[in-house]
Design a protein around this motif. Sequence first.
Motif, short mmCIF file in Angstrom:
data_model
loop_
_atom_site.label_atom_id
_atom_site.label_comp_id
_atom_site.label_asym_id
_atom_site.label_seq_id
_atom_site.Cartn_x
_atom_site.Cartn_y
_atom_site.Cartn_z
N MET A 1 0.27 -1.15 0.14
CA MET A 1 0.06 -0.15 0.15
C MET A 1 0.68 0.97 0.37
SD MET A 1 -2.85 1.46 2.88
CE MET A 1 -4.00 -0.04 2.98
N LEU A 2 0.65 2.09 -1.04
CA LEU A 2 1.45 2.90 -1.21
C LEU A 2 -0.02 4.24 -1.02
CD1 LEU A 2 3.49 2.48 -4.84
CD2 LEU A 2 4.70 2.15 -2.13
N ARG A 3 0.65 4.76 0.15
CA ARG A 3 -0.15 6.25 0.89
C ARG A 3 0.83 7.16 0.98
NH1 ARG A 3 -3.64 3.99 5.80
NH2 ARG A 3 -4.30 5.76 5.00
N GLY A 4 -0.08 8.28 1.06
CA GLY A 4 0.42 9.78 1.88
C GLY A 4 0.82 10.50 0.94
N GLY A 5 0.77 10.43 -0.78
CA GLY A 5 1.65 11.01 -2.07
C GLY A 5 0.16 11.30 -2.46
N ALA A 6 0.19 11.98 -3.86
CA ALA A 6 -0.57 12.52 -5.35
C ALA A 6 -0.53 10.51 -6.30
CB ALA A 6 -0.03 13.60 -5.71
N VAL A 7 -1.26 10.81 -7.03
CA VAL A 7 -1.09 9.80 -7.76
C VAL A 7 -1.11 10.58 -8.65
CG1 VAL A 7 -3.12 9.12 -7.76
CG2 VAL A 7 -1.64 7.71 -9.36
N PHE A 8 -0.50 10.54 -10.25
CA PHE A 8 -1.16 10.28 -11.80
C PHE A 8 -1.97 9.51 -12.62
CE2 PHE A 8 -0.12 10.21 -16.59
CZ PHE A 8 -1.05 11.16 -16.76
N ASP A 9 -2.71 8.73 -12.78
CA ASP A 9 -3.08 7.43 -12.75
C ASP A 9 -2.45 6.98 -14.49
OD1 ASP A 9 -5.49 8.52 -13.95
OD2 ASP A 9 -6.87 7.52 -12.29
N ARG A 15 -4.69 13.42 -5.26
CA ARG A 15 -4.15 12.48 -3.68
C ARG A 15 -4.75 10.83 -3.79
NH1 ARG A 15 -0.58 14.62 -0.55
NH2 ARG A 15 -1.23 13.60 1.38
N ALA A 16 -4.39 10.58 -3.42
CA ALA A 16 -4.87 8.62 -3.47
C ALA A 16 -3.98 7.50 -2.43
CB ALA A 16 -5.00 8.02 -4.73
N THR A 17 -4.33 6.67 -2.76
CA THR A 17 -3.80 5.74 -1.85
C THR A 17 -3.59 4.31 -2.68
OG1 THR A 17 -3.68 5.94 -0.01
CG2 THR A 17 -4.08 3.93 -0.30
N VAL A 18 -3.06 3.85 -3.65
CA VAL A 18 -2.11 2.50 -4.36
C VAL A 18 -2.34 1.49 -3.28
CG1 VAL A 18 -1.31 1.51 -6.95
CG2 VAL A 18 -1.82 4.37 -6.54
N PHE A 30 -8.99 7.58 -4.16
CA PHE A 30 -8.48 8.78 -4.36
C PHE A 30 -9.23 9.36 -2.96
CE2 PHE A 30 -8.14 8.61 -8.84
CZ PHE A 30 -6.85 8.91 -8.89
N ASP A 31 -10.22 9.20 -2.65
CA ASP A 31 -10.36 9.25 -1.08
C ASP A 31 -9.94 8.08 -0.01
OD1 ASP A 31 -11.59 10.08 1.66
OD2 ASP A 31 -13.97 10.33 0.54
N GLU A 32 -8.32 9.11 0.93
CA GLU A 32 -8.06 8.29 1.81
C GLU A 32 -8.64 7.61 2.78
OE1 GLU A 32 -4.41 9.92 2.23
OE2 GLU A 32 -3.35 8.91 0.17
N ARG A 33 -9.81 8.49 3.00
CA ARG A 33 -10.56 7.95 4.11
C ARG A 33 -11.14 7.05 4.19
NH1 ARG A 33 -13.73 13.65 4.34
NH2 ARG A 33 -14.21 13.02 2.38
N GLY A 376 0.61 1.59 -19.03
CA GLY A 376 0.51 2.78 -18.33
C GLY A 376 -0.49 3.82 -17.38
N ARG A 377 -0.82 2.55 -17.26
CA ARG A 377 -2.55 2.87 -16.41
C ARG A 377 -2.19 2.52 -14.75
NH1 ARG A 377 -3.67 1.55 -21.05
NH2 ARG A 377 -5.48 2.62 -22.24
N ILE A 378 -2.47 3.80 -13.74
CA ILE A 378 -2.41 3.09 -12.34
C ILE A 378 -3.78 2.77 -12.35
CG2 ILE A 378 -1.98 3.58 -9.81
CD1 ILE A 378 0.84 4.58 -10.54
N GLU A 379 -4.57 2.17 -12.32
CA GLU A 379 -6.04 1.42 -11.97
C GLU A 379 -6.34 0.31 -12.23
OE1 GLU A 379 -7.45 3.33 -16.03
OE2 GLU A 379 -7.41 0.76 -16.68
N GLU A 380 -7.33 -0.41 -11.25
CA GLU A 380 -7.45 -1.74 -11.02
C GLU A 380 -7.20 -2.66 -11.88
OE1 GLU A 380 -11.17 -4.55 -9.52
OE2 GLU A 380 -11.53 -2.20 -9.63
#
Length: 581
Positions: A1-9, A15-18, A30-33, A376-380
């Motif tokens: 889990m990569l969290r606390g930063g920004a993401v370009f997907d 801001r998101a968790t990957v 995108f909503d880290e809560r 070329g994507r960060i998505e499920e």
Amino acid sequence: MLRGGAVFDGARAGRATVVIEGDRVKRVVFDERDVEVVGGEVVDVSGKTMLPGLIDLHVHSLSAAGPYAYHDSDLHLEDHTKAMLRSGVTSYLDLGSPQRVIFEQRARARAGEVLAPQLFAAGPLLTATGGHPCYHGSPPGDFCLFIDSPADVAGAFEALLPGAPDFIKIVLESGGSRPLPRLSPDAVASIAQAAGAAGVRVIAHVAEAEDIEVALDAGVTLFAHLPDQDLISPELASRMAAAGAVVVPTLSVMDGLYRVAHGAVDGLDDPALRDDVPADVIAALRDPSLLAEMTTARYREIVKGLRDRAIANLATLHQAGVTVATGTDAGNPAVFHGLALPREVALLVEAGMPPIDALVAATRAAADVLGRPDLGRIEEGALADVLVVDGDPLADVRALERVSRVYRSGVLLDRDALALPRGVSLARQPRTGAGPGETCLAAPECGDALSCSPDQRCAATCDGPSACGPGSACLYDGGSPTGGSCAAGDGCDLFAQDCENGAACVFLGNGATSCWYAGAGSGGQPCDALFSCAPGSVCDERSGTCKDLCDPRGDRAHACPGGKKCVDRSSIAGLPVGLCD
């Protein structure tokens, strides 16, 4: 889990968790809560940005990025692969390397035998005889296939398709001030038809607006380079957009030539550059004797014009809505593997593309060219090729150069271990025991008493002419720990010069002759960087000049010109032949 930063997907940023599981992206939140940590490793990437691994659609895997006058016989495939991985280039398309090597490397990478980016390859290029880039032929038959009429296409595809190329590259190149043979429109149409039947996309190397028109007429819509000889009209740009064309601009190659010409290749004195660029290449880029032709006032003027026209054409195409995807032409002067791609993205931005469009070009758009929606994507469900950089590349595109982490298929790479001075092997399953004639990418792969020859085949080890059988010469390779290997000749005729494709027949020694690349020199003129001379001449390495072949018996060749004498070299060649001296 990569969290606390920004993401370009690959399309949007925030801001998101990957979450990565195995070799895939499991979730992007995108909503880290909404993120609950239930196990696994949690990595704090605060102050950093996560992006899809970068994609370079124009690489020459074996070409060293020294000056054009520099020649390096070492196989730098592993060095260049490490540099790309360290820079976050996790996929690339090779658009011109000997097929024996590049298809073997692709097979090993896909089998997991070697750590490497996702590798796609075109193999041999299709060009006219004497055309770019095989001006002096392609005697090994491993780099260019020559098409001089539509009738040649079937034979070329018979030679090409067994290697299963991912793309077919055609060359449309006029040569500018030095006119070159070029593919005819009918030949281009025949190639496109044959490629369509084989289910393989065609990518066209172009240099002029006319080249694009010829390709579009044949149904080719994928282009390597931007025209640099002239300007694209708004009408042609609109036609390209309507056809769904994709352009890989390779601004890096023009920028590299410009920087070399003006003595402005940055970082050559930085010790850190040796982590990614072979020391010999750095030294070559600092060698005035190798840079002489590239630093004249005339050359500076030429490359400035080429660069300016390419940048202007990019602006025209982007404004017209033509899709842009990134490629660097890595392996050209000062276009360093891996390092060039962040620079390419920065050049796109400097040329007027918004940063987000430039990042799309280096990720999602490039993946679409490859036909791989999982790249070329960060998505499920996407392959977990993830680059983490310090800062925000949307605010400062140079942040791509500040690499923090690289994940390849979900595995964190040890970037420090991949630095060239460390000498760590990329092989996960080392190969040994390869037999005579089998492909080798390193000397230890060959069996007992065998060496990996300069053309990457296992051959008998030798330490002198007498160690090889008749018709087979001992070729010394300073980069090989075994010293030399026996190379069989092909029996070409030194006096008839019967090689195809404009190649030269030369003697290797011990009765062996072979077709090889031809140069231009003869009659005492200097040999070229490959120690090549015009057909009918041979490079005398002692003097560095081209000397004409002659028959010491006087049976098969004219007398030497200008009062020169035919000096018998039969004892060296193993054949009745001499040199005019």
